[in-house]
Design a protein around this motif. Structure first.
Motif, short mmCIF file in Angstrom:
data_model
loop_
_atom_site.label_atom_id
_atom_site.label_comp_id
_atom_site.label_asym_id
_atom_site.label_seq_id
_atom_site.Cartn_x
_atom_site.Cartn_y
_atom_site.Cartn_z
N THR B 10 0.85 -1.20 0.00
CA THR B 10 0.00 0.00 0.00
C THR B 10 0.88 1.25 0.00
N VAL B 11 1.90 1.24 0.88
CA VAL B 11 2.81 2.39 0.98
C VAL B 11 3.54 2.61 -0.33
N LEU B 12 4.04 1.52 -0.93
CA LEU B 12 4.77 1.62 -2.20
C LEU B 12 3.87 2.13 -3.31
N GLU B 13 2.65 1.63 -3.34
CA GLU B 13 1.69 2.03 -4.36
C GLU B 13 1.38 3.52 -4.26
N ASN B 14 1.25 4.02 -3.02
CA ASN B 14 0.94 5.44 -2.82
C ASN B 14 2.04 6.37 -3.32
N ARG B 15 3.25 5.85 -3.45
CA ARG B 15 4.35 6.67 -3.96
C ARG B 15 4.71 6.29 -5.39
N GLY B 16 3.89 5.42 -6.02
CA GLY B 16 4.15 5.00 -7.39
C GLY B 16 5.41 4.15 -7.52
N LYS B 17 5.73 3.40 -6.47
CA LYS B 17 6.93 2.55 -6.51
C LYS B 17 6.52 1.10 -6.78
N PRO B 18 7.44 0.27 -7.35
CA PRO B 18 7.06 -1.11 -7.71
C PRO B 18 6.65 -1.96 -6.49
N GLN B 19 5.69 -2.85 -6.74
CA GLN B 19 5.17 -3.75 -5.70
C GLN B 19 6.19 -4.85 -5.40
N ILE B 20 6.07 -5.46 -4.23
CA ILE B 20 6.97 -6.57 -3.87
C ILE B 20 6.16 -7.85 -3.73
N ASN B 21 6.78 -8.98 -4.12
CA ASN B 21 6.07 -10.26 -4.06
C ASN B 21 6.40 -11.05 -2.81
N SER B 22 7.65 -10.97 -2.38
CA SER B 22 8.01 -11.76 -1.21
C SER B 22 8.86 -10.94 -0.24
N ASP B 32 16.18 -2.87 0.22
CA ASP B 32 15.50 -3.88 -0.60
C ASP B 32 14.21 -3.35 -1.23
N PHE B 33 13.50 -2.47 -0.50
CA PHE B 33 12.20 -2.01 -1.00
C PHE B 33 12.21 -0.56 -1.47
N GLY B 34 13.31 0.16 -1.21
CA GLY B 34 13.43 1.55 -1.66
C GLY B 34 12.55 2.54 -0.90
N LEU B 35 12.27 2.22 0.37
CA LEU B 35 11.46 3.16 1.16
C LEU B 35 12.34 4.33 1.61
N ASP B 36 11.80 5.57 1.52
CA ASP B 36 12.51 6.72 2.08
C ASP B 36 11.84 7.13 3.40
N SER B 37 12.30 8.24 3.98
CA SER B 37 11.79 8.60 5.31
C SER B 37 10.28 8.88 5.31
N LEU B 38 9.76 9.45 4.22
CA LEU B 38 8.32 9.71 4.16
C LEU B 38 7.53 8.39 4.07
N ASP B 39 8.09 7.43 3.31
CA ASP B 39 7.43 6.12 3.21
C ASP B 39 7.43 5.41 4.56
N LEU B 40 8.58 5.52 5.26
CA LEU B 40 8.67 4.87 6.57
C LEU B 40 7.67 5.48 7.55
N ALA B 41 7.43 6.81 7.41
CA ALA B 41 6.43 7.47 8.26
C ALA B 41 5.05 6.89 7.98
N GLU B 42 4.74 6.72 6.70
CA GLU B 42 3.42 6.17 6.34
C GLU B 42 3.32 4.71 6.80
N LEU B 43 4.41 3.97 6.65
CA LEU B 43 4.43 2.58 7.11
C LEU B 43 4.15 2.50 8.62
#
Lengths: 243, 75
Positions: B10-22, B32-43
């Motif tokens: 959900t977090v990745l999708e909200n930033r237009g980043k690729p989905q993960i399968n496993s 591994d997932f390319g989350l930045d500080s804003l994504d980590l806040a949403e997570l």
């Protein structure tokens, strides 16, 4: 869809006007906070029972923001769309009389608790993917300077810096933050000034009149709305053109 | 683990980043997932809404395993 706006300091003066201006749009719902319930606030609550909820909370309490305001009052499942940081107290004195305790108390109410509320407001925006808008209320005393207002103005200056940086930090998530810099209004906040003092203050404005509370409230409502979607990180002066 | 992957997506999708399968315990949120500080806040916010745990309350988390540990400690 209903837009939910959190507003602090709703019991008097500008706070009451802000709630009225927001509720004028019947798609808006207000979560209002103040320490006390006044007669005017009670009337507003009764007349808008289905779109206005109120919580008694003292903003000098920095510790219960999450539990009391966000978990119990608003609720995690409620999408939030706006926050108006209006509540404030004034600690008036000349600098040489400054004391730590009243200074700390003013900073708790005017700055620290609003910053903590902003933290949870932004978290709520993120959880519900809302294009949230934050509006802080500042004072013209930050920009001109008046005798006896150094401590108060410093707290409002802190909010202006906080807002600017919040805007920069969260813009990518379509979250906006702005400040309305209000001039001197005829509210209880300025009630302790003498007629002569007020007159001198109003002479320092282009319009030569007190700032009209409703004009400040309408500007806030505009900044909350999607009409202001490209405005962020700004200080909007509503101050009778203070010079 | 599946719920965490769902939240991450959900977090990745909200930033237009690729989905993960496993994902695994050792998956690194940033590398591994390319989350930045804003994504980590949403997570953080989404995990808090689900489990009532603020994973960043006391210190930084870097892997999926650390998130699961914080959630399990709460239970």
């Amino acid at each position: 869809m209903m837009k939910n706006i959190l507003v602090t300091g709703v019991s008097r003066g500008l706070g009451l006007e802000i709630v009225k201006a927001i509720l004028a749009d019947d798609e808006n719902f207000v979560y209002g906070i103040s320490r006390l319930k006044t007669k005017e606030l009670d009337e507003l609550l009764i007349n808008n029972a289905n779109r206005f909820k109120w919580l008694s909370y003292d903003l000098s309490n920095v510790n219960d923001v999450r539990n009391k305001i966000f978990k119990e009052f608003i609720g995690v499942t409620t999408p939030l769309h706006g926050f108006v940081n209006n509540a404030a107290i004034a600690y008036d004195d000349i600098v040489t009389n400054l004391k730590y305790e009243p200074l700390l108390n003013m900073y708790n109410v005017n700055v620290f608790t609003p910053m903590i509320i902003s933290k949870y407001v932004i978290r709520q925006f993120l959880l519900h993917n809302t294009k949230g808008s934050i509006v802080h209320i500042s004072s013209i005393s930050v920009h001109t300077g008046y005798k006896g207002l150094a401590m108060y103005a410093s707290s409002k200056g802190a909010l202006e810096a906080f807002s600017k940086n919040t805007a920069r930090e969260w813009g990518e998530k379509t979250i906006r933050s702005n400040v309305v810099v209000a001039g001197f209004m005829e509210t209880e906040m300025s009630a302790m000034l003498s007629a002569d003092q007020k007159d001198r203050i109003y002479k320092r404005t282009s319009l030569k009149t007190p700032t009209v509370t409703k004009s400040v409230a309408e500007t806030i409502t505009f900044l909350l709305s999607q009409k202001a979607e490209s405005i962020t990180g700004q200080n909007i002066h509503v101050d009778s053109g203070t010079i | 683990m599946n719920k965490i992957r769902e939240i991450l997506n959900t977090v990745l999708e909200n930033r237009g980043k690729p989905q993960i399968n496993s994902i695994s315990d050792s998956s690194d949120l940033r590398n591994d997932f390319g989350l930045d500080s804003l994504d980590l806040a949403e997570l953080t916010v989404r995990i808090e809404a689900e489990y009532d745990v603020d994973i960043f309350q006391d210190g930084i988390v870097t892997t999926v395993g650390e998130i699961l540990e914080k959630i399990n400690n709460k239970k």
